[in-house]
Scaffold this motif. Structure first.
Motif, PDB file in Angstrom:
ATOM      1  N   LEU A  24       0.805  -1.220   0.000  1.00 36.73           N
ATOM      2  CA  LEU A  24       0.000   0.000   0.000  1.00 36.73           C
ATOM      3  C   LEU A  24       0.842   1.276   0.000  1.00 36.73           C
ATOM      4  O   LEU A  24       0.330   2.348  -0.299  1.00 36.73           O
ATOM      5  CB  LEU A  24      -0.964  -0.007   1.185  1.00 36.73           C
ATOM      6  CG  LEU A  24      -2.096  -1.029   1.057  1.00 36.73           C
ATOM      7  CD1 LEU A  24      -2.895  -1.098   2.354  1.00 36.73           C
ATOM      8  CD2 LEU A  24      -3.008  -0.699  -0.108  1.00 36.73           C
ATOM      9  N   GLN A  25       2.138   1.176   0.279  1.00 39.82           N
ATOM     10  CA  GLN A  25       2.999   2.355   0.181  1.00 39.82           C
ATOM     11  C   GLN A  25       3.201   2.766  -1.278  1.00 39.82           C
ATOM     12  O   GLN A  25       3.518   3.911  -1.560  1.00 39.82           O
ATOM     13  CB  GLN A  25       4.356   2.090   0.836  1.00 39.82           C
ATOM     14  CG  GLN A  25       4.282   2.027   2.342  1.00 39.82           C
ATOM     15  CD  GLN A  25       3.933   3.376   2.945  1.00 39.82           C
ATOM     16  OE1 GLN A  25       4.698   4.330   2.821  1.00 39.82           O
ATOM     17  NE2 GLN A  25       2.789   3.459   3.578  1.00 39.82           N
ATOM     18  N   THR A  30      -6.846   3.928  -3.757  1.00 39.84           N
ATOM     19  CA  THR A  30      -7.168   5.286  -4.186  1.00 39.84           C
ATOM     20  C   THR A  30      -8.542   5.297  -4.820  1.00 39.84           C
ATOM     21  O   THR A  30      -8.851   4.442  -5.646  1.00 39.84           O
ATOM     22  CB  THR A  30      -6.121   5.774  -5.215  1.00 39.84           C
ATOM     23  OG1 THR A  30      -4.835   5.678  -4.625  1.00 39.84           O
ATOM     24  CG2 THR A  30      -6.381   7.193  -5.641  1.00 39.84           C
ATOM     25  N   ASP A  31      -9.353   6.268  -4.425  1.00 35.59           N
ATOM     26  CA  ASP A  31     -10.651   6.460  -5.050  1.00 35.59           C
ATOM     27  C   ASP A  31     -10.388   6.967  -6.460  1.00 35.59           C
ATOM     28  O   ASP A  31      -9.852   8.062  -6.651  1.00 35.59           O
ATOM     29  CB  ASP A  31     -11.478   7.469  -4.257  1.00 35.59           C
ATOM     30  CG  ASP A  31     -12.877   7.636  -4.816  1.00 35.59           C
ATOM     31  OD1 ASP A  31     -13.028   7.744  -6.051  1.00 35.59           O
ATOM     32  OD2 ASP A  31     -13.816   7.675  -4.010  1.00 35.59           O
ATOM     33  N   GLU A  36      -8.537  10.646  -4.039  1.00 36.64           N
ATOM     34  CA  GLU A  36      -8.202  10.641  -2.611  1.00 36.64           C
ATOM     35  C   GLU A  36      -7.698   9.263  -2.189  1.00 36.64           C
ATOM     36  O   GLU A  36      -8.210   8.238  -2.629  1.00 36.64           O
ATOM     37  CB  GLU A  36      -9.420  11.007  -1.768  1.00 36.64           C
ATOM     38  CG  GLU A  36      -9.842  12.448  -1.928  1.00 36.64           C
ATOM     39  CD  GLU A  36      -8.798  13.413  -1.404  1.00 36.64           C
ATOM     40  OE1 GLU A  36      -8.258  13.182  -0.302  1.00 36.64           O
ATOM     41  OE2 GLU A  36      -8.522  14.401  -2.122  1.00 36.64           O
ATOM     42  N   THR A  37      -6.699   9.265  -1.308  1.00 35.24           N
ATOM     43  CA  THR A  37      -6.194   8.011  -0.768  1.00 35.24           C
ATOM     44  C   THR A  37      -7.109   7.552   0.351  1.00 35.24           C
ATOM     45  O   THR A  37      -7.420   8.321   1.255  1.00 35.24           O
ATOM     46  CB  THR A  37      -4.767   8.206  -0.229  1.00 35.24           C
ATOM     47  OG1 THR A  37      -3.934   8.634  -1.304  1.00 35.24           O
ATOM     48  CG2 THR A  37      -4.218   6.914   0.351  1.00 35.24           C
ATOM     49  N   PRO A  49       0.849   7.020   1.722  1.00 38.15           N
ATOM     50  CA  PRO A  49       1.611   6.289   0.701  1.00 38.15           C
ATOM     51  C   PRO A  49       2.828   7.085   0.265  1.00 38.15           C
ATOM     52  O   PRO A  49       2.820   8.309   0.290  1.00 38.15           O
ATOM     53  CB  PRO A  49       0.608   6.112  -0.438  1.00 38.15           C
ATOM     54  CG  PRO A  49      -0.406   7.183  -0.232  1.00 38.15           C
ATOM     55  CD  PRO A  49      -0.461   7.443   1.235  1.00 38.15           C
ATOM     56  N   LEU A  50       3.877   6.393  -0.139  1.00 38.10           N
ATOM     57  CA  LEU A  50       5.072   7.046  -0.666  1.00 38.10           C
ATOM     58  C   LEU A  50       4.802   7.592  -2.061  1.00 38.10           C
ATOM     59  O   LEU A  50       5.398   8.568  -2.475  1.00 38.10           O
ATOM     60  CB  LEU A  50       6.247   6.060  -0.716  1.00 38.10           C
ATOM     61  CG  LEU A  50       6.689   5.504   0.634  1.00 38.10           C
ATOM     62  CD1 LEU A  50       7.745   4.435   0.435  1.00 38.10           C
ATOM     63  CD2 LEU A  50       7.196   6.611   1.536  1.00 38.10           C
ATOM     64  N   VAL A  51       3.908   6.926  -2.792  1.00 36.32           N
ATOM     65  CA  VAL A  51       3.566   7.293  -4.156  1.00 36.32           C
ATOM     66  C   VAL A  51       2.051   7.269  -4.282  1.00 36.32           C
ATOM     67  O   VAL A  51       1.404   6.327  -3.831  1.00 36.32           O
ATOM     68  CB  VAL A  51       4.179   6.282  -5.164  1.00 36.32           C
ATOM     69  CG1 VAL A  51       3.766   6.593  -6.579  1.00 36.32           C
ATOM     70  CG2 VAL A  51       5.690   6.247  -5.039  1.00 36.32           C
ATOM     71  N   ARG A  52       1.479   8.311  -4.875  1.00 32.03           N
ATOM     72  CA  ARG A  52       0.031   8.314  -5.157  1.00 32.03           C
ATOM     73  C   ARG A  52      -0.122   7.742  -6.569  1.00 32.03           C
ATOM     74  O   ARG A  52      -0.103   8.449  -7.554  1.00 32.03           O
ATOM     75  CB  ARG A  52      -0.536   9.718  -5.056  1.00 32.03           C
ATOM     76  CG  ARG A  52      -2.046   9.747  -5.064  1.00 32.03           C
ATOM     77  CD  ARG A  52      -2.555  11.153  -4.916  1.00 32.03           C
ATOM     78  NE  ARG A  52      -2.409  11.635  -3.554  1.00 32.03           N
ATOM     79  CZ  ARG A  52      -3.369  11.574  -2.641  1.00 32.03           C
ATOM     80  NH1 ARG A  52      -4.532  11.060  -2.945  1.00 32.03           N
ATOM     81  NH2 ARG A  52      -3.171  12.025  -1.429  1.00 32.03           N
TER      82      ARG A  52
END
Length: 89
Positions: A24-25, A30-31, A36-37, A49-52
């Motif tokens: 999950l990082q 994500t919606d 949005e996370t 998260p480290l990355v979206r």
């Protein structure tokens, strides 16, 4: 995405919750409409998260008796497809 998990020394089960937190990082829930996370799942406190990353690859995790490299606890295999016209360098 295929994930193979081995038990850490002294444990009786692979750390599925730890794998989910790591996953999950980089592939957070994500919606896809709002971007949005969503709150990550797992047993630890939620972490940003480290990355979206909008990608959410299908995956399965399987506990195995041993991995090919001594000391490894996780092996991940991923199939990726690039859109037409994308050139890798």
């Amino acid at each position: 995405m295929r994930v193979f998990l081995d038990n850490a020394p002294g444990t009786t089960r692979a750390d599925y919750a730890g794998w989910n937190r790591a996953y999950l990082q980089y592939f957070a829930d994500t919606d896809l409409t709002t971007g949005e996370t969503l709150v990550p799942t797992g047993t630890a406190a939620p972490a940003a998260p480290l990355v979206r990353n909008p990608a959410r690859p299908s995956r399965f995790a399987l506990e195995v008796a041993i991995l090919p490299v001594p000391g490894w606890l996780v092996e991940v295999e991923v199939d990726a497809v690039y859109p037409a016209g994308v050139t890798l360098r």
